[in-house]
Design a protein around this motif. Structure first.
Motif, PDB file in Angstrom:
ATOM      1  N   ARG A 138      32.688  37.006  54.196  1.00 55.08           N
ATOM      2  CA  ARG A 138      32.456  35.977  53.259  1.00 55.08           C
ATOM      3  C   ARG A 138      31.739  37.073  52.169  1.00 55.08           C
ATOM      4  NH1 ARG A 138      27.372  32.782  53.460  1.00 55.08           N
ATOM      5  NH2 ARG A 138      26.840  32.846  51.278  1.00 55.08           N
ATOM      6  N   ILE A 139      32.235  36.936  50.886  1.00 56.88           N
ATOM      7  CA  ILE A 139      31.662  37.659  49.866  1.00 56.88           C
ATOM      8  C   ILE A 139      30.650  36.940  49.205  1.00 56.88           C
ATOM      9  CG2 ILE A 139      32.337  38.739  47.569  1.00 56.88           C
ATOM     10  CD1 ILE A 139      35.208  39.171  48.329  1.00 56.88           C
ATOM     11  N   THR A 140      29.473  37.698  48.858  1.00 53.85           N
ATOM     12  CA  THR A 140      28.262  36.841  48.237  1.00 53.85           C
ATOM     13  C   THR A 140      28.016  37.282  46.925  1.00 53.85           C
ATOM     14  OG1 THR A 140      26.947  38.882  49.191  1.00 53.85           O
ATOM     15  CG2 THR A 140      27.148  36.678  50.710  1.00 53.85           C
ATOM     16  N   ARG A 141      28.470  38.245  46.294  1.00 53.56           N
ATOM     17  CA  ARG A 141      28.329  38.287  44.875  1.00 53.56           C
ATOM     18  C   ARG A 141      29.375  39.488  44.396  1.00 53.56           C
ATOM     19  NH1 ARG A 141      22.737  41.166  44.139  1.00 53.56           N
ATOM     20  NH2 ARG A 141      24.390  42.775  44.791  1.00 53.56           N
ATOM     21  N   PRO A 142      30.682  38.663  43.991  1.00 52.35           N
ATOM     22  CA  PRO A 142      31.548  39.656  43.181  1.00 52.35           C
ATOM     23  C   PRO A 142      31.001  39.781  41.746  1.00 52.35           C
ATOM     24  CG  PRO A 142      32.409  37.210  43.701  1.00 52.35           C
ATOM     25  CD  PRO A 142      31.013  37.621  44.284  1.00 52.35           C
ATOM     26  N   GLU A 143      31.268  40.680  41.241  1.00 51.45           N
ATOM     27  CA  GLU A 143      30.792  41.276  39.783  1.00 51.45           C
ATOM     28  C   GLU A 143      32.122  41.681  39.205  1.00 51.45           C
ATOM     29  OE1 GLU A 143      27.984  44.186  39.620  1.00 51.45           O
ATOM     30  OE2 GLU A 143      27.000  43.406  41.502  1.00 51.45           O
ATOM     31  N   PRO A 144      32.563  41.067  38.030  1.00 55.14           N
ATOM     32  CA  PRO A 144      33.706  41.652  37.263  1.00 55.14           C
ATOM     33  C   PRO A 144      33.539  42.891  36.947  1.00 55.14           C
ATOM     34  CG  PRO A 144      33.002  39.568  36.526  1.00 55.14           C
ATOM     35  CD  PRO A 144      32.071  40.024  37.405  1.00 55.14           C
ATOM     36  N   LEU A 145      34.689  43.596  37.233  1.00 59.29           N
ATOM     37  CA  LEU A 145      34.346  45.189  36.977  1.00 59.29           C
ATOM     38  C   LEU A 145      35.581  45.572  35.771  1.00 59.29           C
ATOM     39  CD1 LEU A 145      33.107  47.902  37.575  1.00 59.29           C
ATOM     40  CD2 LEU A 145      35.009  48.038  39.488  1.00 59.29           C
ATOM     41  N   ALA A 146      36.846  45.262  35.966  1.00 57.78           N
ATOM     42  CA  ALA A 146      38.032  45.786  35.217  1.00 57.78           C
ATOM     43  C   ALA A 146      39.134  44.625  35.537  1.00 57.78           C
ATOM     44  CB  ALA A 146      38.227  47.319  35.120  1.00 57.78           C
ATOM     45  N   PHE A 147      40.155  45.086  34.347  1.00 54.83           N
ATOM     46  CA  PHE A 147      41.341  44.566  34.632  1.00 54.83           C
ATOM     47  C   PHE A 147      42.416  45.359  34.227  1.00 54.83           C
ATOM     48  CE2 PHE A 147      41.087  43.370  30.362  1.00 54.83           C
ATOM     49  CZ  PHE A 147      42.220  43.318  29.782  1.00 54.83           C
ATOM     50  N   VAL A 148      43.618  45.187  34.678  1.00 53.08           N
ATOM     51  CA  VAL A 148      44.750  45.884  34.276  1.00 53.08           C
ATOM     52  C   VAL A 148      46.109  45.107  33.957  1.00 53.08           C
ATOM     53  CG1 VAL A 148      45.698  46.620  36.424  1.00 53.08           C
ATOM     54  CG2 VAL A 148      46.097  48.165  34.596  1.00 53.08           C
ATOM     55  N   SER A 149      46.812  45.038  32.900  1.00 57.47           N
ATOM     56  CA  SER A 149      48.023  44.606  32.479  1.00 57.47           C
ATOM     57  C   SER A 149      49.187  45.813  32.735  1.00 57.47           C
ATOM     58  CB  SER A 149      47.963  43.814  31.241  1.00 57.47           C
ATOM     59  OG  SER A 149      49.061  43.632  30.833  1.00 57.47           O
ATOM     60  N   HIS A 150      50.115  45.475  33.423  1.00 58.71           N
ATOM     61  CA  HIS A 150      51.148  46.573  33.593  1.00 58.71           C
ATOM     62  C   HIS A 150      52.469  45.706  33.728  1.00 58.71           C
ATOM     63  CE1 HIS A 150      52.356  50.321  35.078  1.00 58.71           C
ATOM     64  NE2 HIS A 150      53.261  49.761  35.964  1.00 58.71           N
ATOM     65  N   GLY A 151      53.345  46.463  32.955  1.00 64.25           N
ATOM     66  CA  GLY A 151      54.639  45.894  33.093  1.00 64.25           C
ATOM     67  C   GLY A 151      55.699  46.772  34.045  1.00 64.25           C
ATOM     68  N   TYR A 152      56.025  45.958  35.197  1.00 61.22           N
ATOM     69  CA  TYR A 152      57.178  46.592  35.768  1.00 61.22           C
ATOM     70  C   TYR A 152      58.337  46.364  35.495  1.00 61.22           C
ATOM     71  CZ  TYR A 152      53.817  47.936  39.442  1.00 61.22           C
ATOM     72  OH  TYR A 152      52.778  48.490  39.987  1.00 61.22           O
ATOM     73  N   ALA A 153      59.464  46.731  35.897  1.00 64.40           N
ATOM     74  CA  ALA A 153      61.009  46.655  35.697  1.00 64.40           C
ATOM     75  C   ALA A 153      61.227  44.828  35.495  1.00 64.40           C
ATOM     76  CB  ALA A 153      61.906  47.315  36.383  1.00 64.40           C
ATOM     77  N   ASP A 154      60.823  44.240  36.567  1.00 63.31           N
ATOM     78  CA  ASP A 154      61.147  42.822  36.774  1.00 63.31           C
ATOM     79  C   ASP A 154      60.026  41.816  36.837  1.00 63.31           C
ATOM     80  OD1 ASP A 154      60.062  44.015  39.265  1.00 63.31           O
ATOM     81  OD2 ASP A 154      61.348  42.919  40.421  1.00 63.31           O
ATOM     82  N   PHE A 155      58.637  42.241  36.537  1.00 63.76           N
ATOM     83  CA  PHE A 155      57.928  41.251  36.360  1.00 63.76           C
ATOM     84  C   PHE A 155      56.628  42.074  35.724  1.00 63.76           C
ATOM     85  CE2 PHE A 155      56.765  43.495  40.327  1.00 63.76           C
ATOM     86  CZ  PHE A 155      55.338  43.435  40.215  1.00 63.76           C
TER      87      PHE A 155
END
Length: 73
Positions: free
Chosen positions: A1-18
């Motif tokens: 059970r995770i007790t304190r997740p903190e937003p850290l980063a995100f990535v947006s990546h285009g693959y050939a089919d999605f």
């Protein structure tokens, strides 16, 4: 059970089919034993080994924020 997740980063990546948008959270406290939910293998590695791990292209921009969190004191 995770007790304190903190937003850290995100990535947006285009693959050939999605297009992938991946959210990354730092977890500093948890209970129990971490387990892969879909058969993934887990391994604990240090920040110095991150560059040597095989990973998809979408994960590469996340290495810097992960390394920064791992080396904080």
């Amino acid at each position: 059970r995770i007790t304190r997740p903190e937003p850290l980063a995100f990535v947006s990546h285009g693959y050939a089919d999605f297009h992938l948008v991946m959210l990354l959270y730092a977890v500093r406290a948890w209970q129990g034993v971490p387990q892969g939910r879909m058969g993934q293998a887990l391994d604990w590695v240090g920040a110095d080994r991150l560059d040597s791990l095989p990973m998809p292209a979408a994960d590469l921009p996340l290495l810097a924020p992960v390394r920064a969190v791992m080396t904080q004191r």
